[in-house]
Design a protein around this motif. Structure first.
Motif: not given
Length: 622
Positions: A264-265, A271-283, A340-344
Motif C-alpha cells: 500500500r506504500y 521522496d528520499p525517505r522512501g515509500l510512504w502512504k497518505s493518512s487523513d489530516l482531519s479527525v 506516513r513513511f514505511l521506514s518509520e
C-alpha cells in the motif's frame, strides 16, 4: 527428619499466608482469620448487604472449594508412548484436567505465558466433566473406565437434565481458577466459545481474572458459506475471549506485517525517505484550536469537514509542510494529507478483533488439513486451524515461553507451537492435557487402532512434527523439538496410612515399604519432583554408590535415593556432588524404609548433610 508432603499445593494455606504477609494482625491462633479485624484494616469497605451485584448458581461454592482442595494423585511417565522422552521439553498429559492443574501448581506456578483452551461449548452434545471433589483421582479412574464404577461413565450434558448451565459452570470455574495461578504476571489466556455459553463464560472470567484485565472478545469467522437449512440465521463465527493476568504494562507482540500491507506504500514524489502512504489530516470530534484555513499550493482554500478539525495545530502543520510531510496531490490541489513513511512504522500490526478465515483458516480447512495428515481419514470434527492457534501464540509468547492447553482435543496447540518455532527459530514448549475419552467402537478411528482421544492426539503430534521437519532447513533440524513426554494421571505411588484395626497386622506388613507394588522408581521420582515443585522436564541423571542408585535432578537441585540399604556412603556421595555443582540450595529425599529401622544410620546421614550446609527442612524422607 521431615516427611515429604504427599499432596499438591494447598491453595487455601497459600492464600492465608498471603493474607498474613499483607495483614499479619488479622491472623489469630491456629491460622484463623479475624474478620472483624479485617474490616477495620480495610476501612469498613467490605460488602455486607444481603442484596448485591453477583453472578451465582447452584454448586458455585463447592466448585471454589474444590479448586482449593489438594490432589493426592501423581503423574506417571509413559516412556513407550512418548517421542524423544529423555530429550524433549514438551509434555502431553493424559488425565482429568482439574486434577492435573492441581498437580502442576507447585512446579509451574507463574511460569505459563500463554494458555489457549477450546472447552466443550455446551451445545447439548458435549461431554461435561462431573467432578468429585472428595477424591478427584478416583473420579477420573471411574470416568475413564479403569476401575469398577458401577456404570459411572462420561455422558453428554443435555438440557433435559435440569442443570444444563449449572453443570457447565461448575466444570469451568475451578479449572479457570487454577489456570490463573499458572500464568506469568504478563501471561494471557485465550478461550474459544460460541453463543451457547459466551455471556456466562465472560462473567466467570470477569470474576476470576478481573474485569480490568479483559483484553478482547475476538470474533473468528469459522465458516465461509451459509447453511441454507437454517430457518433464521446461519452462524458463521465463534468467539475467543482474551484476558491478561495483569493488564498493567501488557502489550501484544502484534502481527507480522504482510507484503499486502507494505504494497500500500508508494513514492509518487520520489521522496528520499522512501515509500510512504497518505493518512487523513482531519479527525473528529473537533478541537477548536485546530480548526483553521489551509491554502493549497494551487491556491485553493480548504477547511476541515463539519464536526472535524485538523490533526495538527497550525504551528505543527507548518513544520510538516517545511519537512515535506504534507501531500497536496500531484497537482497541489488536493485536500492535504499526512505522509506516513514505511521506514518509520513499526514492524508489526496491531491485531483487530475480527479474524477473517482468509487469514487464520476456517473449520472446513482445518478438517481437511487434519484429514490429509492422517491419509484421508477424518478422525475429528471441527478441529481448530493451525493458523488460528499459531496467531494466538504469536501475539503474546516469547521465543522460550511455555504454552498450555488443558482441553487439547486434536492437539492443534502442539502443532501450532512446533510450526511457529520452525518459522521463527523459537524454543517454545507446550503442555497439553486431555482426558482419555473412549472412542466409539463403531468409529473409523477405533477401527484403525485408536482407543482414546489421546491416542489420536499423540499420533497427530508425531505426524505433524515429521511433516514440519520435512519442510525445514537442515541446519534447524537438530534444534526443533518435535518430541513430547507422555504422563498419565494416577493415584499416588505412595501408600496412605489407613488405620483399620480389623486388619492391622496385614497393614503393618504392607508398610515395610511405602511404595505401591508395580510402581517403578522413575514413577516415584517424578512424583517427588512434582511435590517439590520441580518441572517435569528438569534433567534426571543417576550415579551409583556401591551399587545403589542416587537420582540427581536438575543438576543438583534435588537428590533422591530410594534404595533398601541407605547409609552414610549415600550422604557423603550426595555432599560431594552438591559441592561439585556449587549450588547454594539443594534438597535431599531418602526412603525412610531404606534405613531398615537403623535409626543410628539415619541420624548419621542427617548430621552429615546438615554439617555440609543442608538446612534441616531440605532433608526429607518418604
Amino acid at each position: 527428619m521431615n516427611k515429604l508432603q504427599g499432596e499438591s499445593l494447598n491453595i487455601t494455606k497459600q492464600n492465608i499466608n498471603r493474607l498474613k504477609e499483607l495483614f499479619p494482625e488479622v491472623i489469630t491462633e491456629g491460622d484463623k482469620i479475624d474478620f472483624e479485624q479485617l474490616k477495620t484494616v480495610l476501612g469498613q469497605v467490605l460488602e455486607d448487604q444481603h442484596e448485591r451485584y453477583q453472578f451465582t448458581w447452584s454448586g458455585k461454592k463447592q466448585a471454589i472449594l474444590g479448586a482449593q482442595k489438594p490432589s493426592k494423585g501423581t503423574l506417571r511417565p509413559l516412556i513407550d508412548r512418548s517421542k524423544n522422552f529423555h530429550q524433549t521439553e514438551n509434555l502431553y498429559i493424559e488425565g482429568d484436567n482439574l486434577e492435573v492443574l492441581k498437580l502442576l501448581q507447585k512446579s509451574y506456578n507463574g511460569k505459563i505465558k500463554v494458555i489457549y483452551i477450546d472447552p466443550p461449548y455446551n451445545t447439548g452434545k458435549d461431554f461435561v466433566y462431573k467432578d468429585n471433589f472428595a477424591n478427584g483421582v478416583q473420579n477420573y479412574l471411574e470416568l475413564t473406565g479403569q476401575v469398577d464404577a458401577e456404570g459411572n461413565q462420561l455422558s453428554t450434558n443435555t438440557e433435559s437434565n435440569g442443570r444444563f448451565h449449572t453443570d457447565w459452570l461448575n466444570m469451568m470455574y475451578p479449572r479457570l481458577k487454577l489456570a490463573r495461578n499458572l500464568l506469568t504476571d504478563d501471561g494471557v489466556i485465550f478461550i474459544s466459545i460460541d453463543d451457547s455459553e459466551q455471556e456466562k463464560l465472560k462473567m466467570i472470567c470477569n470474576e476470576i481474572f478481573g474485569e480490568q484485565n479483559f483484553l478482547a472478545q475476538v470474533i473468528w469467522e469459522r465458516a465461509y458459506s451459509p447453511v441454507n437449512l437454517k430457518k433464521n440465521f446461519s452462524e458463521s463465527h465463534d468467539f475467543i475471549l482474551v484476558y491478561g493476568k495483569n493488564i498493567h504494562g501488557l502489550e501484544s507482540n502484534g502481527l507480522k506485517r504482510t507484503q499486502a500491507a507494505n504494497d500500500r506504500y508508494s513514492n509518487p514524489d520520489n521522496d528520499p525517505r522512501g515509500l510512504w502512504k497518505s493518512s487523513d489530516l482531519s479527525v473528529g470530534p473537533a478541537i477548536e484550536k485546530n480548526i483553521y484555513e489551509i491554502t493549497t499550493p494551487s491556491g485553493r482554500k480548504v477547511m476541515p469537514p463539519s464536526g472535524y478539525s485538523w490533526r495538527l495545530n497550525k504551528e505543527k502543520f507548518e513544520e510538516y509542510v517545511n519537512d515535506n510531510r504534507i501531500w497536496f496531490g500531484p497537482d497541489g490541489n488536493n485536500v492535504p494529507s499526512i505522509k506516513r513513511f514505511l521506514s518509520e512504522v513499526k514492524d508489526t500490526i496491531t491485531p483487530m478483533t475480527i479474524w477473517k478465515y482468509q487469514d487464520v483458516g476456517h473449520s472446513q480447512s482445518a478438517s481437511q488439513s487434519l484429514k490429509k495428515l492422517f491419509h484421508d481419514k477424518a478422525y475429528f470434527t471441527y478441529p481448530k486451524p493451525v493458523e488460528l492457534v499459531k496467531r494466538v501464540i504469536e501475539l503474546y509468547s516469547n521465543p522460550d515461553s511455555i504454552i498450555l492447553d488443558f482441553f487439547s482435543g486434536s492437539a492443534t496447540t502442539a502443532h501450532a507451537t512446533m510450526q511457529l518455532n520452525a518459522e521463527d527459530g523459537g524454543n517454545r514448549k507446550f503442555i497439553l492435557v486431555q482426558l482419555p475419552e473412549k472412542l466409539d467402537e463403531n468409529s473409523e478411528a477405533f477401527k484403525d487402532g485408536f482407543e482414546t482421544i489421546c491416542d489420536i492426539g499423540e499420533e497427530r503430534i508425531r505426524r505433524a512434527g515429521e511433516k514440519i521437519k520435512e519442510d525445514l532447513d537442515e541446519t534447524k533440524l537438530n534444534v526443533l523439538d518435535t518430541g513430547f513426554k507422555v504422563f498419565q494421571l494416577d493415584s499416588s505411588n505412595i501408600r496412605e496410612w489407613d488405620v483399620d484395626f480389623d486388619s492391622l497386622e496385614d497393614r503393618l506388613d504392607l508398610f515395610e515399604t511405602p511404595f505401591i507394588e508395580s510402581r517403578t522408581q522413575l514413577d516415584i521420582v517424578y512424583e517427588i519432583m512434582l511435590k517439590q515443585g520441580l518441572e517435569l522436564t528438569d534433567s534426571i541423571d543417576c550415579f551409583l554408590v556401591k551399587g545403589m542408585t542416587v537420582y540427581d535432578i536438575g543438576n543438583g537441585t534435588l537428590f533422591i535415593c530410594l534404595e533398601d540399604k541407605i547409609n552414610v556412603n549415600i550422604a557423603n556421595a550426595i555432599i560431594e556432588k552438591w559441592n561439585h555443582y556449587g549450588r547454594e540450595t539443594s534438597s535431599v529425599v531418602l526412603s525412610d524404609a531404606g534405613f531398615a529401622g537403623n535409626d543410628t544410620e539415619k541420624l548419621n546421614c542427617i548430621e552429615l548433610l546438615k554439617g555440609a550446609g543442608y538446612p534441616e527442612e531440605n532433608i526429607l524422607t518418604i
